[in-house]
Enzyme design. Sequence first.
Site, PDB file in Angstrom:
ATOM      1  N   CYS A  43       2.644  20.363  20.555  1.00 14.89           N
ATOM      2  CA  CYS A  43       1.252  20.116  20.126  1.00 14.89           C
ATOM      3  C   CYS A  43       0.356  20.748  20.440  1.00 14.89           C
ATOM      4  CB  CYS A  43       1.333  18.700  19.745  1.00 14.89           C
ATOM      5  SG  CYS A  43       0.243  17.641  19.070  1.00 14.89           S
ATOM      6  N   THR A  78       1.982  -4.461   5.503  1.00 13.11           N
ATOM      7  CA  THR A  78       2.742  -4.165   3.963  1.00 13.11           C
ATOM      8  C   THR A  78       0.849  -4.512   2.902  1.00 13.11           C
ATOM      9  OG1 THR A  78       4.099  -4.560   2.198  1.00 13.11           O
ATOM     10  CG2 THR A  78       3.486  -6.252   3.267  1.00 13.11           C
ATOM     11  N   TYR A  79       1.183  -3.613   2.038  1.00 13.29           N
ATOM     12  CA  TYR A  79       0.188  -4.371   1.016  1.00 13.29           C
ATOM     13  C   TYR A  79       0.569  -4.837  -0.150  1.00 13.29           C
ATOM     14  CZ  TYR A  79      -2.409  -2.001   5.110  1.00 13.29           C
ATOM     15  OH  TYR A  79      -3.141  -0.697   5.263  1.00 13.29           O
ATOM     16  N   ASN A  80       2.196  -4.687  -0.024  1.00 12.07           N
ATOM     17  CA  ASN A  80       2.205  -5.413  -1.134  1.00 12.07           C
ATOM     18  C   ASN A  80       2.809  -4.486  -2.313  1.00 12.07           C
ATOM     19  OD1 ASN A  80       3.948  -7.311   0.282  1.00 12.07           O
ATOM     20  ND2 ASN A  80       1.679  -8.879  -0.218  1.00 12.07           N
ATOM     21  N   THR A  81       1.901  -3.313  -1.870  1.00  6.82           N
ATOM     22  CA  THR A  81       2.280  -2.522  -3.183  1.00  6.82           C
ATOM     23  C   THR A  81       3.056  -1.436  -2.721  1.00  6.82           C
ATOM     24  OG1 THR A  81       0.580  -1.480  -2.154  1.00  6.82           O
ATOM     25  CG2 THR A  81      -0.313  -2.787  -3.624  1.00  6.82           C
ATOM     26  N   THR A 108       8.002  -4.852   0.646  1.00  6.82           N
ATOM     27  CA  THR A 108       8.864  -3.342   1.245  1.00  6.82           C
ATOM     28  C   THR A 108       9.469  -4.171   1.916  1.00  6.82           C
ATOM     29  OG1 THR A 108       6.613  -3.146   2.060  1.00  6.82           O
ATOM     30  CG2 THR A 108       6.683  -2.353  -0.419  1.00  6.82           C
ATOM     31  N   GLU A 151      -0.027   5.686   2.186  1.00  3.65           N
ATOM     32  CA  GLU A 151       1.555   4.916   1.859  1.00  3.65           C
ATOM     33  C   GLU A 151       1.999   5.984   2.531  1.00  3.65           C
ATOM     34  OE1 GLU A 151       1.792   2.288  -2.016  1.00  3.65           O
ATOM     35  OE2 GLU A 151       1.924   4.691  -2.240  1.00  3.65           O
TER      36      GLU A 151
END
EC number: 1.11.1.-
Lengths: 551, 790
Positions: free
Chosen positions: A189, A445-448, A457, A522
């Site tokens: 890297c 999480t953003y629940n999307t 999720t 995401e």
Amino acid sequence: MAEGEHEVRWDGLCSRDSSTRETALENIRQSVFRKAEYLRSMKETLHRPSDGLSNAVSLDGLNKLLAHLLMLSKRCPFKDVREKSGCILKSVEELGIRIPRPLGHGPSRFIPEKEILQVGSEDAQMHALFADSFAALGRLDNITLVMVFHPQYLESFLKTQHYLLQMDGPLPLHYRHYIGIMAAARHQCSYLVNLHVNDFLHVGGDPKWLNGLENAPQKLQNLGELNKVLAHRPWLITKEHIEGLLKAEEHSWSLAELVHAVVLLTHYHSLASFTFGCGISPEIHCDGGHTFRPPSVSNYCLCDITNGNHSVDEVQINSAGNISVSDSFFEVEALMEKMRQLQACRDEEEASQEEMASRFEMEKRESMFVFSSDDDEVTPTRDVSRHFEDTSYGYKDFSRHGMHVPTFRVQDYCWEDHGYSLVNRLYPDVGQLIDEKFHIAYNLTYNTMAMHKDVDTSMLRRAIWNYIHCMFGIRYDDYDYGEINQLLDRSFKVYIKTVVCTPEKVTKRMYDSFWRQFKHSEKVHVNLLLIEARMQAELLYALRAITRYMT
Amino acid sequence: MEKMSRVTTALSGSALTGRTMHCHLDAPANAISVCRDAAQVVVAGRSIFKIYAIEEEQFVEKLNLRVGRKPSLNLSCADVVWHQMDENLLATAATNGVVVTWNLGRPSRNKQDQLFTEHKRTVNKVCFHPTEAHVLLSGSQDGFMKCFDLRRKDSVSTFSGQSESVRDVQFSIRDYFTFASTFENGNVQLWDIRRPDRCERMFTAHNGPVFCCDWHPEDRGWLATGGRDKMVKVWDMTTHRAKEMHCVQTIASVARVKWRPECRHHLATCSMMVDHNIYVWDVRRPFVPAAMFEEHRDVTTGIAWRHPHDPSFLLSGSKDSTLCQHLFRDASQPVERANPEGLCYGLFGDLAFAAKESLVATESGRKPYGGDRRHPIFFKRKLDPAEPFSGLASSALSVFETELGGGSMSWFVDTAERYALAGRPLAELCDHNAKVARELGRNQVAQTWTMLRIIYCSPGLVPSTNLNHSMGKGSSCGLPLMNSFNLKDMGPGLGSETRLDRSKGDTRSDTVLLDSSATLITNEDNEETEGSDVPADYLLGDVEGEEDELYPLDPEHVHPEEPEYVLPQEAFPLRHEIVDTPSGPEHLQDKADSPHVSGSEADTASLVPVDSSFSLLSVSHALYDNRLPPDFFSVLVRDMLRFYAEQGDVQMAVSVLIVLGERVRKDIDEQTQEHWYTSYIDLLQRFCLWNVSNEVVKLSTSRSISCLNQASTTLHVNCSHCKRPMSSRGWVCDRCHRCASMCAVCHHVVKGLFVWCQGCSHGGHLQHIMKWLEGSSQCPAGCGHLCEYS
């Protein structure tokens, strides 16, 4: 002589006090102009060949300055600094000196620049994070700019990294950076290596060490073996490895130092995964981050070439993407439907014990074969490879070679109960910081999901987490590994596998081809899960070996 | 089964007997539980599930509950519990989330009774109701607790902890409906078994996961909890708010806690990592465990008292695959090994020490300080008859006052503050330090400095040393001559020192020397008024020292004066040659007589070349300028430093080390240097000489010393408005979004020096606060706090 006396100091810019920053900037401006003038006068008056060398040296010095200014003008969280350094650059250009311009397209090669937060448009919380990061390091690196998609995690990440590198700890500062370099170099890297070579020199490290591990003290050389095993086959770590490091007479490590080193190694192994997984571009002020050539000459950067990512690719993907929009739309729907089904039928369908065990084994075995088809060996650039010996030792496909990854039962040795206690005992406070980081990454999480809102999720996140641990042979007794097969499709598995095990082989194509409808944030979220799960897996193996050594 | 019940009846009723013993299991144990008859114990682990009978001399395997060839995860137990009412009933919690009950009364080989697969994650704990036959409670990683009625196929009620995972559940022994549960996030919840909708009470007990809890067998509402933060806490739940009554700090995270039967304040703990021992604590004495069992070679995973009314038998299972019975009388008692002697110096030199009473009683010569001050610190509480080892560690405390001024260390403080260690040419540093030492009456030290100067700053050496050095030389061309002149006045100085030495021995205390230094100072004053016309020869040194002090401040002014000084220097050596020569040998003799000579060869040796050199001044310079390499003296200097360090004057050793820098460093090994540095820094810090100690740290070349400055550089501050710690940034508060560094007096933002009260977090400009507190003792912010400025 002119440059020796007027060493440019950048640290004043990190101040939170705007007037301090202004004086610092003014000083920088003056020394830049002094150099520029000096250079010009040299050019005009002296044409003797003997001066060519010193001329080149001072030009090099000036170019470094200009590159740094360019970085500041783009990436400094303080508006005044951004504007002022931009002005300096402009007026230098007016003097007839060529100024650099940034290469590439923003902090990440995978994510379009417009998707990524622009410095200057951040909200208060993010600005605070940026300012902290800038104050601590004197820069705002591309990793930070990509991670800021998830500020909650970023805060914890920066805090941990800051503590590991700069706060109380058993290892001297230059050792810490050197270990970071060693770890990043295992995955070739160059981004992280460059970054830490600068830091290493900045804290007074011996430049000789950078010529290769064999020039570093014996103590660090001893760590090379652990670094190698930890990066590629952590399950092979035994207490003999630990004993070898702790009992090497005058070169021996203390337990506390070793834990510090292990945490650093795992941190940088996984950070290397993130760097490749998100296609982080070189820093503007580092090599490969800027160019002095006019824009027409080239429009893709060096790294793209080595990864086979020509701009042509992008076009192809785009056209392919257009066609399969409806296709990928169904992808998301199908995934959600599967999650619903699993949720619903969990209680009814109960697989037998043997079935459960074989599912784990199957997943583990299969994970060995999941690989991108293009298995071409990328020979590491010489610059990076000198930091580690034995380039051939990488993550190899073990099942294919008759090797077996033993099963590690989380219920017998887990981070929360055992790993944490050990780390916190030997390297106080860090256990807490890493623990927080794991928690945030696991529970974030953003629940999307793509275009859907209010989705739970947790099942998907757990599947990803456990899949990574499964690749390392870590098994959760209470998890049905059949779920993984249901939720993670092949292209996603390929991506995960590549990012975690051989990050240097990640290509933009891989990044684009999984979860096509999902947002970039995401995908970055997925990367956070990947790196934290990887770090925990490596830590578990290393800490278990240390525990075994201690008992 | 018949055999087992026979065993049971045979043992019940009689008092327990046995010995400390252990038996090897085939696999690591995760948990153990005792049958109510105290004659059998069940051991459960990932690949073991067996019942052992506890016999007089040994454990005997009674029953293997793992039947069938195929390993099943249902049998991989995280926890096991034996019903305390029904000796045929067992329950296990499996790592895959299954709760299994076992009925030993079943005729078949497979004793498995019921299987509850309601939990989605690992079940960490199962618990039977203490009096109800059919009620079982489980707590799982998925954050739920479930209550099962064994007469039914599934759970009766589910309790949601609204948290990630349940680590322990325990029915209250006294309250029929109550149970406690502990969580990974540090919370403890109290539930009523009839109210599954919400918990009765919740509080945060620990920082990090709470691994275990245990209700006190007798005291209603006492709950002991143990957590990853290495603490055991005892809570009183009877009050309105859970009150922390006791807190025991252990050395590793606490995995299990169990109250000891019949001993109200005792509990046993074992840890999850690193520490393999089992401890029994008296919660009122939280620092030393009452007893310790050290049999296990790996982490202890399960502990159980053998009988609910017998405090002397403890059973334990461990990851090292052994099952142990510990007898309390065989326990090791850390108190015995504790050192009941302590010694401490007070701020003003008072000495206090605690020693075993028996020792002190026999001591006749010493008188304890004051009648009342003598009391044993370990006897503060009443003797508890249940306490098995009272009186083992009782100590008597004695306090001694030092005589006034006796051990005064003011010379140390003065020297530390006034020495110059860097920033000037070597010659000046040496002269300055010599002057300081002389003024404090430490003539030997002063002489050493002067000699160092001669050794390292003579002109012949200059070309051979580095650039720095020559710069130092260039700025003061008259210096080499001043050397000799400096030496002249050493004769009388030495005389006075040896005289003092005789009277004082080795103490180097200042009390006596003070008057002599006082005279020096007054003379010096005279001296200044008289200019270059110097009357008394031994004062010359002071004149020159004075000049040195001025030198850096006002170089242009001093330079023209230099020739003036050079002239008399030419004259003096001649005049005083006669005085000088005898002074050397005389000094040597004195040294030989004095009581502390043993280590002083270094000094006498280093004197030799110097002596020979100044008998005839002009020649002597030429002598060693040309012939002696700078290394010639390094051995002597090294020995000299060792000598000082051995004498306890590590200050001198370190100061010389710093001043000479590269010139001597290579001759002394790293470790010794480091040792000196740390000792000196420690001393400086004890005298609150923070600035000096910091300077020393900064000037030290040893890596391990200089990194001291880089450690612990964080300063934690509280917001002056909401009084909460400011975590992320030190200058603006996250909570009230205000700038914290406002001056409480002028209400402006403070830049630069900021002083604030550690009590109320208010503060401001140094000047303003000083002024304010001169007139008022209350905080300027009006918070009512009585601030102190010192």
